[in-house]
Design an enzyme around this catalytic site. Sequence first.
Site, mmCIF file in Angstrom:
data_model
loop_
_atom_site.group_PDB
_atom_site.id
_atom_site.type_symbol
_atom_site.label_atom_id
_atom_site.label_comp_id
_atom_site.label_asym_id
_atom_site.label_seq_id
_atom_site.Cartn_x
_atom_site.Cartn_y
_atom_site.Cartn_z
ATOM 1 C CG ASP A 307 33.778 58.510 33.907
ATOM 2 O OD1 ASP A 307 35.001 58.640 34.043
ATOM 3 O OD2 ASP A 307 33.032 58.084 34.796
ATOM 4 C CE LYS A 489 42.725 40.153 49.643
ATOM 5 N NZ LYS A 489 42.160 40.014 50.971
ATOM 6 N NE ARG A 534 44.596 47.499 44.339
ATOM 7 C CZ ARG A 534 43.791 47.817 45.342
ATOM 8 N NH1 ARG A 534 42.479 47.845 45.155
ATOM 9 N NH2 ARG A 534 44.287 48.119 46.522
ATOM 10 C CB THR A 591 39.125 58.220 33.240
ATOM 11 O OG1 THR A 591 38.988 57.392 34.386
ATOM 12 C CG2 THR A 591 40.560 58.127 32.746
ATOM 13 N N GLY A 592 39.125 59.729 35.962
ATOM 14 C CA GLY A 592 39.851 60.040 37.190
ATOM 15 C C GLY A 592 40.905 59.007 37.528
ATOM 16 C CG ASP A 593 40.758 54.730 36.698
ATOM 17 O OD1 ASP A 593 40.597 54.808 37.925
ATOM 18 O OD2 ASP A 593 40.183 53.902 35.990
ATOM 19 C CE LYS A 652 35.576 63.667 33.912
ATOM 20 N NZ LYS A 652 34.665 62.788 34.654
#
Length: 979
Positions: A307, A489, A534, A591-593, A652
């Site tokens: 992960d 912002k 980001r 990964t979940g990204d 996975k």
Amino acid sequence: GLTSDAAAQLLSSHGKNAFDTKGGVKWYTIFAYHAFNFMNLVLLVAMALSFVVLAYIDAGVVIFVIIINTLIGFRQEYKSEKTMEALRNMSTPTCRVLRDGETKEIESTELVPGDIILVKEGDSIPADARVVRVNGLETDEAILTGETVPVKKKLDAITEPDTPLGDRKNIVYMGTNVSKGKGRAVVVATGNDTEMGKIASTLNKAKKTRTPLQKRLDRLGVLLSGLAVLFIAIVLLTGWAWGTWAVYPEGLRVAVSVAVAIIPQSVVVVVTLTLTVGVRTMAERHALVRKLNAVETLGNITNICTDKTGTLTQGKMVATSVAIPFKGVYRVEGEGLEPHGAIKDSEGNEIEKESHEILIRAITIAALCNTSQLVEGSEEEASSSQEKAKEEGKGKKKEKSSRSPAPKEAAQTHDAQQPNEGAPAPGWRGVGSPTEVALVVLGHKIGVSRADSRDEWNMEREFPFDSTVKRMSMVYKNSQDQSYVLFMKGAPERVLEACTHIVTDDLSHPEPLSEEHRTTISDLNKQMAGEGLRVLALAERTLDSPEGEREDVARDCAFIGLIGVRDPPRPGVPEAIQVCHRAGIAVHMVTGDHPFTAKAIASQIGILRPELDEAALDRLVMTASQFDKLTEEELHNITLPLVIARCSPDSKVRMVTELSRRGRKVAMLGDGVNDAPAIKLADVGVAMGLSGSDVTKEAADIVLMDDNFNTVVKAIEEGRRVFQNIRRFLIFLLTGNISQALIIVLSIAFSLRTPLTPEEVLWVNLIVSAPPAFILGTVPGRAWYMDKHRRPVDEAFFTPTTILDILFYGILLTGLGIVNFVIAQYGFNQSLPRSQAACFAATTCMLMFHSYTCLNLNGLFFKGGFLRAKWLHACVIFGIGSLFFTFYTPPFEVHVFEHRRPDWRNWLVVIASVFVSMLFSELYKIVKKPFRARARRRDYEEQAAQDEYMIFPPREVEAARVAKEMKPMRTDLAGPANA
């Protein structure tokens, strides 16, 4: 809320809100595993045969070996399980719930479906629940989905039954954390019925396959048992044919000698002790090993699936870049939530606050236009202090208090496992959105925070973040000139929409925002986003009054700059991945990204090699939806990706399954519940001890007490050391066993008397050979163990070279042993007991000096640590000295061993035999050296031909780089120093 009576009835029917993980492995399961393995069963057969022929001493010794082996293995694994129990029992979480019309605080295990829970920033969700009231509620679901961005919760109903977990915006999940806001929710599932509980239940049903070491020892036991049966048949048939003896009892007694000789009684004990030393070494490196055999299995790992969040990266959002248009991009140093770190310009010079007014203002806006805070202390302290963060920054900073136990502290209670010295202790903690906490930390690095700035800035008004405009604003009053300033912002494109000016040189004189300015800002935004950041934009506006609607106040702003935030790699991870590639191990990120973020991080830390072209990168980076859509045939024929983004638990599992189908040995690393199924399935499952969920730890073979990927690489180094050392001492032991068995079998086959008695064989196998074998199992690691040019990544245990070594050394010692027996009986006309003693002395002395040969199997014995091996020297002296005990202690000489001490002539022959055996052993190593070199080159070329990850580049391209990288490892690769 529910009444207490109704809650009690529901608790009785639904059970406690806890996972049925069965509390780990039971002690009797561990004991049975070690008592009834195949090698012990073989020894039990030998024990039974000893009783049949009335050899009670032999039987007693075998029983002793079985008991010792069982107790050693049981003790080590039981202590590991006790450490895991300490981790499980560190704390009993509580939650706030509405019952009997009032708010109560109860243990989370007492929750039942229908309860209404109250949650706020910093709370852990105690059960799966449907939200019924939200006030800016956001939860961090990374532990379940792998997604690092908090999920904003809504009250809207969801009608699609197959909606993914991450998209169920009206549900909060057990084990996740509230990162922002507050709310109420009705419990819909508890315990094993929650999403985490379902995964835990699946893991309880899954069964792990046997490890490579278990399979090898079983195959070795079968092979040696077969040889024992064959040799016994030869002894009985030839002895009967030559008329040497009657089949019973003398023939059977000699047959038992052969069985005892061929079965290495000490091998199981030495393997267990070697693995135990490996476990302790890994514990010192912060890795808690729950299964002894996992140590050796690590040495066979060919692929690591890991992960990203919390494993390869720090698991915390960190501001790493600040871009001021027309001024430059500034890099922010520091790790995690530590409020210390330099800010440097593009040339690497640390900035001075006085000369970077615009940069300081940008960071000030980021820190003050913020509802999060940074506190020092425990989670409880963070939760209790968050109210002060909302009092317009006027409260005083909370003092440091005592911390709650960390997993490493729980492990400290067990002396066998202390993977805690040097492991990082939890210190600074953020309250609020991870991204906003990162900006608060950035402010601290230049000495700006809401609490510390109250003498200059006082908040007058807040416009919270709104998903429709994707920005937030706060109005502050400057205490020095009494002016009102709006700080803003948000998303760069939305902040630009609210801007009409830009600050380029002087804060008090912004310029009109032109198209050229917009293009420059857009290019900076793309550049930073391309690095996986980001990006947030910052702006300000001077106001006459704080009053007015949002759309009237938050407009006509002056653009200040951009800030890049990301979850940065852990220190040392790129170097650790380099070591993996040098060792021939492929690292896969699951990964979940978002794919863009995953690809950027994978490139930055070296998972995606710089030599890969764009076409290769497109093949090696997939989303879970692309990967899951592949048919089985397509999956079998593609190059498996190095990066899978938006990865689900099923993806996975499929990845690990396919790697295993291809014959690869897989280690799976993770911390979230979504990683647990793949961790359970992998050859070696590795969980994070600090950030990992209990479900994940229960599924794992190894728990990292410092949550550091580097620790896994060190564990693999240790696994390869153990792998090489087990093979080293097996060559030593099997050489002795084969030589003793062949001495008896060949002597009987050629009508000679028995050269060795059963007692002599047992003495050599247990008393004499076991200590050197154990020391050979603790030989320190060598740099080439992690060099794919010298050690194939998928190296077999019994290679042709290993088998040839055992046969050559075994036959060499057999021939010399028989020569000693024949010279004594026929050359010196000595009695059978004295001739047996001569053979016994020669076999023992040659085997003791053979340990030096095994110390360095590929080079001359006096190189490779010979002079430093003081404990091996002691074992050799002890082994040879033990002969004099058997020869010059009359009760043992006459009644136990039934031999007579050799005279000076026998000793001269023994010394000559030792010299000849060492001479031929070293000549053999010299002869086989060029053949080994050619075999290594051939292995490397075969692996390079199948490599699409650029881990195996052409030898001439990599030779210089590998030599440079390997140099520092030659001094710091370590095993126990006592060898």
